[in-house]
Scaffold this motif. Sequence first.
Motif, mmCIF file in Angstrom:
data_model
loop_
_atom_site.group_PDB
_atom_site.id
_atom_site.type_symbol
_atom_site.label_atom_id
_atom_site.label_comp_id
_atom_site.label_asym_id
_atom_site.label_seq_id
_atom_site.Cartn_x
_atom_site.Cartn_y
_atom_site.Cartn_z
ATOM 1 N N ARG A 1 56.328 44.839 -6.670
ATOM 2 C CA ARG A 1 55.798 44.175 -7.851
ATOM 3 C C ARG A 1 56.736 44.435 -9.026
ATOM 4 N NH1 ARG A 1 52.709 47.817 -11.211
ATOM 5 N NH2 ARG A 1 54.866 48.000 -11.881
ATOM 6 N N GLU B 1 42.283 47.330 -14.375
ATOM 7 C CA GLU B 1 43.650 47.142 -14.829
ATOM 8 C C GLU B 1 43.597 46.409 -16.169
ATOM 9 O OE1 GLU B 1 47.402 46.178 -12.013
ATOM 10 O OE2 GLU B 1 46.177 44.439 -12.504
ATOM 11 N N HIS C 1 54.546 55.100 -3.009
ATOM 12 C CA HIS C 1 54.626 54.203 -4.155
ATOM 13 C C HIS C 1 55.779 54.676 -5.031
ATOM 14 C CE1 HIS C 1 50.678 53.155 -2.679
ATOM 15 N NE2 HIS C 1 50.527 52.236 -3.611
ATOM 16 N N SER D 1 50.305 50.898 -8.778
ATOM 17 C CA SER D 1 49.072 50.484 -8.098
ATOM 18 C C SER D 1 48.446 51.615 -7.292
ATOM 19 C CB SER D 1 49.358 49.295 -7.176
ATOM 20 O OG SER D 1 50.320 49.636 -6.184
ATOM 21 N N ARG E 1 55.089 39.079 -7.862
ATOM 22 C CA ARG E 1 54.642 39.815 -6.681
ATOM 23 C C ARG E 1 55.583 39.483 -5.539
ATOM 24 N NH1 ARG E 1 49.695 41.932 -8.025
ATOM 25 N NH2 ARG E 1 48.432 40.745 -9.549
#
Length: 546
Positions: A494, A361, A432, A346, A489
């Motif tokens: 995720r 996406e 991330h 993400s 989620r």
Amino acid sequence: MQHDLIAQARTWLAEDPDPETRDELSALVEAGDTQELAARFAGTLQFGTAGLRGELGAGPMRMNRSVVIRAAAGLAAYLKAQGQDGGLVVIGYDARYKSADFARDTAAVMTGAGLRAAVLPRPLPTPVLAYAIRRLGAVAGVEVTASHNPPRDNGYKVYLGDGSQIVPPADGEIAAAIAAVGPLAGVPRPEDGWQTLGDDVLDAYLARTDAVLTAGGPRTARTVYTAMHGVGASVLTAAFARAGFPEPVLVAEQAEPDPAFPTVAFPNPEEPGAMDLAFATARRATPDLIIANDPDADRCAVAVPDPAAEGGWRMLRGDEVGALLAAHLVERGVSGVFAESIVSSSLLGRIAEKAGLGYEETLTGFKWIARVDGLRYGYEEALGYCVDPEGVRDKDGITAALLVAELASVLKERGRTLLDLLDDLALAHGLHATDQLSVRVEDLTVIANAMTRLRERPPAALAGLAVTSAEDLSRGTAALPPTDGLRYRLEGARVIVRPSGTEPKLKCYLEVVVPVADAAGLPAARARGAELLAGIKRDLAAAAGI
């Protein structure tokens, strides 16, 4: 049952045009090997959005000339039904076993069906075929390749005239046309009548690579390069020479095409051990980065010097390279839409949002990413990057390598590295961290059972993080068409679970986002990210029964 299998095999033998597979199947019949015959005649290879892909051998469940001739005849019938009679079909192929034969068979079938066919001059990267479709105004293209699959596999990838891979409903309509093909004796296959292209289209592709780079930009990064026994070396080195980069140091043992892939268990830069020879070469040559292509050169892997890593080199994840290229394009002031598939990090969305760029996406696969309106850059975590959608509307490991080398050169002039830029991105957007749980199976029911188990008993928490939503993607969403997958989620994480579309694998894509206050907090954030990913992987495997 044995009598039926032998009868099916003899019927197949009667129209098999390949003496090698005829001999192979005859030996199985003579030996009465019903187990192997049952595996080969259990159905037919299914044509889908990935085209065809499977193990080489005789029978309808294997890749062979008979299966390819039927696929080509079905594709030709589909194109003619779409009003494309007389249109041009461009055909490319890699250096795997039987690839050249399958390409010639396809050209013959297209010619016999009243279409025009043009075959690339030799085994070349898949992105050259994707480029040639649009360059030559073709109505379709076929690439004979199994990409990074094991040596005994081959495949058949179909593009339409926009230069991107097929998506529904075209795949289903082509599959129906293939199923309607009668005996092979009724499929005209002239001995000639098609065109073998010269190097003009390759020269045009190489000229187009200029569009990827900044005019007058630095070209100082030194690289070690491996083609992974595929077809990328000559094209990549020509592109680097044209751009003015230092000549890459080739991993000699993997530089030439070899369908046996003798130095790797799987010819995929992501697989354990596949990059060992590249690391050994880099320790001698001390370059700024390592670049690897997969065998058909549509994917690009990157490794960088890292004193903290075992052996002094660290492979970057596909998501890390995806974010680095996005940040580089943003700094260059590009406009348009950034896109990625749902299994990718993400972080791209956060980069695009901060830069004021569009973001979309898509479902997994470049067949979807390439169709995003206004696309400027697209990537997928499996080492696929589309950095010049006007030239190649698909992933392209050659142009991605050029852009990585340019970014490394820019950073090198500033006394910085790709790892430094990753730190900047973590400070700007949070750390991330991504990982993958991938299970290769012999029995496909293992995958089906795992998906059923997760659908019936979805986990309430993973690694101590509460699951806040569980989506069954087979039902579709407001933004995405249906696909066989699950999305969870969590609080700060995720997970996506899906069967692979090209290999017998169950693939689970994991991401956690850890806030970072300042540079001093980066080590702790990385440790926390690794801890959470390990916990999610452990708990998800238990929940899926794998």
